[in-house]
Design a protein around this motif. Structure first.
Motif, short mmCIF file in Angstrom:
data_model
loop_
_atom_site.label_atom_id
_atom_site.label_comp_id
_atom_site.label_asym_id
_atom_site.label_seq_id
_atom_site.Cartn_x
_atom_site.Cartn_y
_atom_site.Cartn_z
N ASP A 1 -59.85 -2.90 -67.05
CA ASP A 1 -59.60 -2.63 -65.66
C ASP A 1 -60.63 -1.40 -65.01
N PHE A 2 -61.60 -2.28 -64.46
CA PHE A 2 -62.47 -1.29 -63.79
C PHE A 2 -62.10 -0.02 -63.04
N SER A 3 -61.07 -0.25 -62.44
CA SER A 3 -60.64 0.55 -61.24
C SER A 3 -59.91 2.10 -62.03
N ASN A 4 -59.59 1.95 -63.11
CA ASN A 4 -59.41 3.29 -63.81
C ASN A 4 -60.41 3.69 -64.77
N TYR A 5 -61.70 3.29 -64.56
CA TYR A 5 -62.66 4.13 -65.30
C TYR A 5 -63.14 5.18 -64.75
N PHE A 6 -63.08 6.28 -65.27
CA PHE A 6 -63.69 7.49 -64.77
C PHE A 6 -64.12 8.46 -65.98
N ILE A 7 -64.89 9.76 -65.64
CA ILE A 7 -64.98 10.56 -66.50
C ILE A 7 -64.60 11.90 -65.76
N PRO A 8 -63.66 12.83 -66.64
CA PRO A 8 -63.28 13.97 -65.74
C PRO A 8 -64.35 14.91 -65.86
N LEU A 9 -64.28 15.54 -64.69
CA LEU A 9 -65.72 16.80 -64.48
C LEU A 9 -65.03 18.09 -64.64
N SER A 10 -63.62 18.07 -65.00
CA SER A 10 -62.95 19.35 -65.23
C SER A 10 -61.88 19.33 -66.25
N ALA A 11 -61.82 20.20 -67.08
CA ALA A 11 -61.15 20.53 -68.12
C ALA A 11 -59.64 20.33 -67.85
N LYS A 12 -59.24 20.41 -66.63
CA LYS A 12 -58.05 20.39 -66.08
C LYS A 12 -57.44 19.09 -65.72
N VAL A 13 -58.29 18.12 -66.09
CA VAL A 13 -58.12 16.61 -65.90
C VAL A 13 -57.50 16.06 -67.03
N THR A 14 -56.12 15.85 -67.14
CA THR A 14 -55.85 15.03 -68.43
C THR A 14 -55.13 13.71 -68.05
N ALA A 15 -55.14 13.29 -66.84
CA ALA A 15 -54.24 12.02 -66.30
C ALA A 15 -55.23 10.82 -67.18
N THR A 16 -54.41 9.46 -67.39
CA THR A 16 -55.05 8.53 -67.89
C THR A 16 -55.36 7.49 -66.63
N THR A 17 -54.84 7.87 -65.37
CA THR A 17 -55.02 6.74 -64.13
C THR A 17 -55.98 7.52 -63.27
N LEU A 18 -56.83 6.78 -62.68
CA LEU A 18 -57.62 7.42 -61.57
C LEU A 18 -57.01 8.13 -60.44
N ALA A 19 -56.07 7.62 -59.93
CA ALA A 19 -55.02 8.42 -58.67
C ALA A 19 -54.71 9.87 -59.16
N GLU A 20 -53.92 9.63 -60.26
CA GLU A 20 -53.64 11.05 -60.91
C GLU A 20 -54.82 11.88 -61.05
N ALA A 21 -55.89 11.52 -61.72
CA ALA A 21 -57.01 12.24 -62.10
C ALA A 21 -57.47 13.04 -60.96
N LYS A 22 -57.55 12.24 -59.85
CA LYS A 22 -58.23 12.81 -58.63
C LYS A 22 -57.47 13.96 -58.30
N LYS A 23 -55.99 13.89 -58.36
CA LYS A 23 -54.96 15.10 -57.94
C LYS A 23 -55.21 16.11 -58.70
N GLN A 24 -55.64 16.01 -60.16
CA GLN A 24 -55.92 17.27 -61.11
C GLN A 24 -57.15 17.81 -60.84
N GLY A 25 -58.28 17.08 -60.38
CA GLY A 25 -59.53 17.68 -60.24
C GLY A 25 -60.73 16.82 -60.12
N ALA A 26 -61.75 17.28 -60.19
CA ALA A 26 -62.89 16.44 -59.94
C ALA A 26 -63.19 15.32 -60.94
N VAL A 27 -63.41 13.94 -60.53
CA VAL A 27 -63.81 13.05 -61.72
C VAL A 27 -64.85 12.20 -61.33
N LEU A 28 -65.72 11.64 -61.97
CA LEU A 28 -66.77 10.60 -61.69
C LEU A 28 -66.06 9.31 -61.93
N ALA A 29 -65.87 8.58 -60.62
CA ALA A 29 -64.96 7.25 -60.95
C ALA A 29 -66.01 6.19 -60.86
#
Length: 135
Positions: A51-79
């Motif tokens: 599922d390409f839509s949820n492929y991301f790399i967390p750019l912050s240690a605070k990001v622990t979510a498994t979905t892109l939408a939740e990860a963006k709320k937690q911090g910076a991600v490379l989507a």
């Protein structure tokens, strides 16, 4: 100056461009749906559920979510999944436009091959010539 602007705005090229932009906006929605609703799920099914839509790399240690939408709320991600989807979208749009231009070119070539019918003057002159030859 107002008259010049009126001539410019009502010129055929400007109206054609406006129509093209409106059709392009509608076409974008169709292509986005084609990519998001048909092609991406088929690619996901063919590649084992990707599922390409949820492929991301967390750019912050605070990001622990498994979905892109939740990860963006937690911090910076490379989507990068969104990027892959947009690249597929671009390829599809470019291919469809290629087919449209190719079809238009072939249609224009067929129209150009047909000789124009002779004008009334030419027809009359031909008749006169034929009458003179027959005498």
């Amino acid at each position: 100056m107002l008259e010049d602007f009126k001539k410019f705005a009502l010129r055929g090229n400007v109206v054609d461009l406006a129509i093209g932009v409106i059709i392009g906006a509608a076409f974008t929605g169709i292509i986005n749906s084609l990519v998001g609703d048909i092609i991406t799920p088929l690619l996901g099914a063919a590649t084992g559920g990707l599922d390409f839509s949820n492929y991301f790399i967390p750019l912050s240690a605070k990001v622990t979510a498994t979905t892109l939408a939740e990860a963006k709320k937690q911090g910076a991600v490379l989507a990068y999944g969104n990027f892959i989807t947009l690249v597929i979208n671009f390829i599809i749009v470019a291919f469809v436009l290629f087919l449209a231009v190719r079809g238009m070119t072939r249609l224009m070539a067929k129209e150009a091959e047909k000789p124009a019918p002779p004008s009334k003057q030419e027809q009359l002159l031909t008749e006169i010539r034929d009458l003179l030859k027959s005498r």
